[in-house]
Write an enzyme that holds these catalytic residues in place. Structure first.
Site, PDB file in Angstrom:
ATOM      1  N   ARG A  61       4.660 -15.506  78.043  1.00 15.91           N
ATOM      2  CA  ARG A  61       6.043 -15.526  78.485  1.00 15.91           C
ATOM      3  C   ARG A  61       6.199 -15.028  79.923  1.00 15.91           C
ATOM      4  O   ARG A  61       7.057 -15.483  80.659  1.00 15.91           O
ATOM      5  CB  ARG A  61       6.867 -14.659  77.552  1.00 15.91           C
ATOM      6  CG  ARG A  61       8.194 -15.275  77.241  1.00 15.91           C
ATOM      7  CD  ARG A  61       8.871 -14.607  76.127  1.00 15.91           C
ATOM      8  NE  ARG A  61       8.202 -13.345  75.757  1.00 15.91           N
ATOM      9  CZ  ARG A  61       8.644 -12.553  74.806  1.00 15.91           C
ATOM     10  NH1 ARG A  61       9.697 -12.882  74.134  1.00 15.91           N
ATOM     11  NH2 ARG A  61       8.022 -11.430  74.496  1.00 15.91           N
ATOM     12  N   HIS A  63     -12.668 -12.291  61.321  1.00 17.21           N
ATOM     13  CA  HIS A  63     -13.754 -11.927  62.244  1.00 17.21           C
ATOM     14  C   HIS A  63     -14.998 -11.413  61.510  1.00 17.21           C
ATOM     15  O   HIS A  63     -16.081 -11.405  62.066  1.00 17.21           O
ATOM     16  CB  HIS A  63     -13.276 -10.963  63.340  1.00 17.21           C
ATOM     17  CG  HIS A  63     -13.200  -9.522  62.936  1.00 17.21           C
ATOM     18  ND1 HIS A  63     -12.137  -9.000  62.250  1.00 17.21           N
ATOM     19  CD2 HIS A  63     -14.053  -8.491  63.122  1.00 17.21           C
ATOM     20  CE1 HIS A  63     -12.345  -7.715  62.038  1.00 17.21           C
ATOM     21  NE2 HIS A  63     -13.504  -7.368  62.561  1.00 17.21           N
ATOM     22  N   GLU A  75     -14.447   3.226  57.212  1.00 13.03           N
ATOM     23  CA  GLU A  75     -14.173   3.440  58.638  1.00 13.03           C
ATOM     24  C   GLU A  75     -13.925   4.921  58.870  1.00 13.03           C
ATOM     25  O   GLU A  75     -13.341   5.600  58.020  1.00 13.03           O
ATOM     26  CB  GLU A  75     -12.936   2.646  59.055  1.00 13.03           C
ATOM     27  CG  GLU A  75     -13.135   1.156  58.954  1.00 13.03           C
ATOM     28  CD  GLU A  75     -11.944   0.410  59.510  1.00 13.03           C
ATOM     29  OE1 GLU A  75     -11.965   0.098  60.703  1.00 13.03           O
ATOM     30  OE2 GLU A  75     -10.989   0.171  58.753  1.00 13.03           O
ATOM     31  N   ASP A  80      -4.745  -5.406  54.489  1.00 11.23           N
ATOM     32  CA  ASP A  80      -5.421  -5.369  55.790  1.00 11.23           C
ATOM     33  C   ASP A  80      -6.913  -5.703  55.667  1.00 11.23           C
ATOM     34  O   ASP A  80      -7.484  -6.329  56.557  1.00 11.23           O
ATOM     35  CB  ASP A  80      -5.247  -3.961  56.387  1.00 11.23           C
ATOM     36  CG  ASP A  80      -5.773  -3.840  57.801  1.00 11.23           C
ATOM     37  OD1 ASP A  80      -5.402  -4.684  58.628  1.00 11.23           O
ATOM     38  OD2 ASP A  80      -6.546  -2.899  58.082  1.00 11.23           O
ATOM     39  N   HIS A  91     -11.287  -9.666  54.646  1.00  9.52           N
ATOM     40  CA  HIS A  91     -12.682  -9.347  54.950  1.00  9.52           C
ATOM     41  C   HIS A  91     -13.517  -9.089  53.684  1.00  9.52           C
ATOM     42  O   HIS A  91     -14.599  -9.632  53.500  1.00  9.52           O
ATOM     43  CB  HIS A  91     -12.787  -8.117  55.847  1.00  9.52           C
ATOM     44  CG  HIS A  91     -11.933  -8.192  57.076  1.00  9.52           C
ATOM     45  ND1 HIS A  91     -11.732  -9.367  57.762  1.00  9.52           N
ATOM     46  CD2 HIS A  91     -11.230  -7.243  57.754  1.00  9.52           C
ATOM     47  CE1 HIS A  91     -10.936  -9.120  58.801  1.00  9.52           C
ATOM     48  NE2 HIS A  91     -10.619  -7.845  58.815  1.00  9.52           N
ATOM     49  N   LYS A 129      -9.808   4.229  55.566  1.00  9.83           N
ATOM     50  CA  LYS A 129      -9.781   4.827  56.907  1.00  9.83           C
ATOM     51  C   LYS A 129     -10.117   6.308  56.786  1.00  9.83           C
ATOM     52  O   LYS A 129      -9.881   6.914  55.746  1.00  9.83           O
ATOM     53  CB  LYS A 129      -8.381   4.709  57.507  1.00  9.83           C
ATOM     54  CG  LYS A 129      -7.836   3.294  57.538  1.00  9.83           C
ATOM     55  CD  LYS A 129      -8.307   2.575  58.756  1.00  9.83           C
ATOM     56  CE  LYS A 129      -7.688   1.203  58.860  1.00  9.83           C
ATOM     57  NZ  LYS A 129      -8.449   0.305  59.699  1.00  9.83           N
TER      58      LYS A 129
END
Ligand code: BG6
Length: 483
Positions: free
Chosen positions: A51, A178, A216, A235, A240, A331
């Protein structure tokens, strides 16, 4: 051993949201590294579309600065960096309006591979796809790339797929996960299907259970707003971990081609038993050391979003009936560790009295850090004094085995080049995404209906007690989360 570079055709890659975080942090550095490896054909162009009102010179300046931050080694090869920056163009475009589309059309070359990478929020996917189509920019051969979140439940995932398919055919749509671009995730297929050793044992007759861990050490600081709407299940598990589960459990495809592989993954998702709430554990990290708690990061003192999830999953088919798959991700755990551990059954008869204390064979496929595979074996402890048994790892770190010259290729490098090559094997098909949401939705509904909150766990630990109990009650234990 040095990696081979397989040439791709000359391309025009348009990145929508080119000034945003993903583009500057991941996509553009990945393209630079592909250029450094000699894979980006001369004359290819990367067209930034966003933009902000700026010209190509301004965009090149912006990317020069962000490369210094996100790809600092680029300054070691200043000439190459200039060549890379000169391959960038910019066009100011209004995703929701008319501005910029005609100039973009003029810019595109029909005799090149054309790819459109939508590095923007999913609310813009449909709009952009539609305008690419109605402005006559996309051709039947151009490719469109999108990335998660691909919906937040089955209904929204279906709506998203429907919007995309109004303007693009399935063979043109590249949905990135990914994790599928990670070296060891692909290696999972090589290990299973290029060796005769494992496949005969790869079933419930010989495998006791499978543990898939994506731990993680980081928390959600800085992205608490997004994460609090999502949670670990949406998430990490829906995408994944589901992909890791599918690649571990799927039948051998007849050919290594996109639809054959994706058909087999889809069959795994369809064979998953509906999850019962007692086979799920939710956790949320509390404050520890200097680190704030989850709720502080999420800026929501009443948040019941899970930052940890553990599941016991049963696959009802001939290969896996009776062999559970345990999944956990979270996490602020003890270490960053992603691995798949395939734990074998004990030998049918033991001639050694000590056998009962052994953990047994396991094949551990480590995704990160230090990618590699390890086989846990039982051998005789050396020395006199009778037959004492001990466990040793047959350990292979890929970096050690293949040599330091093997170039570490980031997932985005591989995936973007696969888009240019037109290979969808490592991308999710629309039906896979929908099927995965269809399995996840009832869990979320059951949690929503349940008045209990996620179990608290200490930052830097292994997750809540309930997660240990999930395996204990089956007479099993999680592997340690150690880097
Ligand atoms: C992303 C999640 O998709 O994957 C993040 O949104 C997570 O929450 C990340 O941290 C993990 O990726 P990696 O490659 O660091 O294991």
């Amino acid at each position: 051993m040095v990696s081979r570079v397989i040439p791709v055709d000359q391309f025009d890659l348009v990145i929508f949201g080119a000034t945003g975080d993903l583009s500057r942090r991941k996509i553009l550095p990945a393209l630079f590294r592909r250029m450094r490896s000699g894979q980006m054909p001369e004359g290819s162009r990367i067209i930034g579309a966003a933009r902000s009102k700026m010209d190509t010179a301004g965009f090149r300046d912006l990317i020069r600065r962000s490369m210094a931050e996100f790809e600092p080694t680029a300054s070691d090869t200043p000439e190459l960096l200039e060549t890379f920056l000169n391959a960038l163009e910019y066009i100011a475009i209004d995703a929701m309006g008319d501005a910029g589309w005609k100039p973009l059309k003029k810019m595109m070359r029909k005799d090149r591979v054309q790819a459109f990478y939508l590095s923007v929020g999913p609310n813009l996917f449909g709009e952009i796809a539609h305008r690419l189509h109605t402005n006559g920019i996309a051709t039947p051969h151009s490719r469109i790339v999108v990335e998660k979140p691909l919906g937040h439940d089955l209904a929204s995932a279906k709506a998203l797929n429907a919007q995309l398919s109004e303007s693009f055919a399935e063979h043109q749509i590249y949905r990135i996960d990914h994790y599928l671009g990670k070296e060891t995730v692909q290696n999972l297929m090589a290990i299973r299907f290029a060796n005769a050793l494992f496949e005969p044992l790869w079933n419930s007759q010989h495998i006791d259970h499978v543990q898939i861990t994506v731990a993680e050490s980081i928390g959600v600081a800085g992205r608490g707003g997004y994460y609090d709407q999502s949670g670990a299940l949406r998430d990490m598990v829906q995408n994944h971990m589901m992909q890791l589960l599918c690649l571990t459990a799927m039948e051998p495809p007849a050919k290594f081609n996109a639809d054959f592989v994706r058909d087999e993954k889809l069959k795994v998702i369809r064979a998953l038993d509906p999850l019962e709430i007692q086979n799920t554990v939710r956790g949320q990290y509390r404050a520890g050391g200097d680190e704030a708690s989850y709720v502080e990061h999420a800026e929501n003192p009443d948040s019941t979003t899970e930052s940890f999830v553990a599941l016991k999953v049963n696959i009802s088919n001939w290969r896996w009936a009776g062999t559970p798959f345990y999944l956990r991700t979270g996490k602020r755990l003890r270490a960053r560790l992603s691995e798949i551990a395939v734990v074998f059954k004990d030998p049918p008869h033991s001639i050694f009295p000590e056998m009962a204390n052994r953990k047994g064979n396991a094949l551990i496929i480590r995704l990160q850090p230090d990618e590699g595979i390890r086989m846990r074996m039982t051998i005789k402890e050396p020395g006199p004094g009778g037959m004492r048994l001990t466990e040793v790892p047959l350990d292979m770190s890929f970096a050690e085995a293949l040599g330091p010259d093997v170039e570490a290729t980031d997932a985005y490098e591989r995936l973007i080049m696969d888009v240019i090559r037109g290979d969808q094997t490592l991308f999710m098909r629309g039906d896979e995404v929908e099927e995965a949401w269809g399995w996840i939705d009832p869990i979320i509904a059951a949690w929503d209906a349940d008045s209990s909150k996620p179990a608290p766990y200490d930052a830097g630990g292994s997750g809540p007690e309930d997660s240990l109990a999930l395996l204990h009650r089956d007479g099993r234990r999680w592997r340690e989360i150690d880097a």
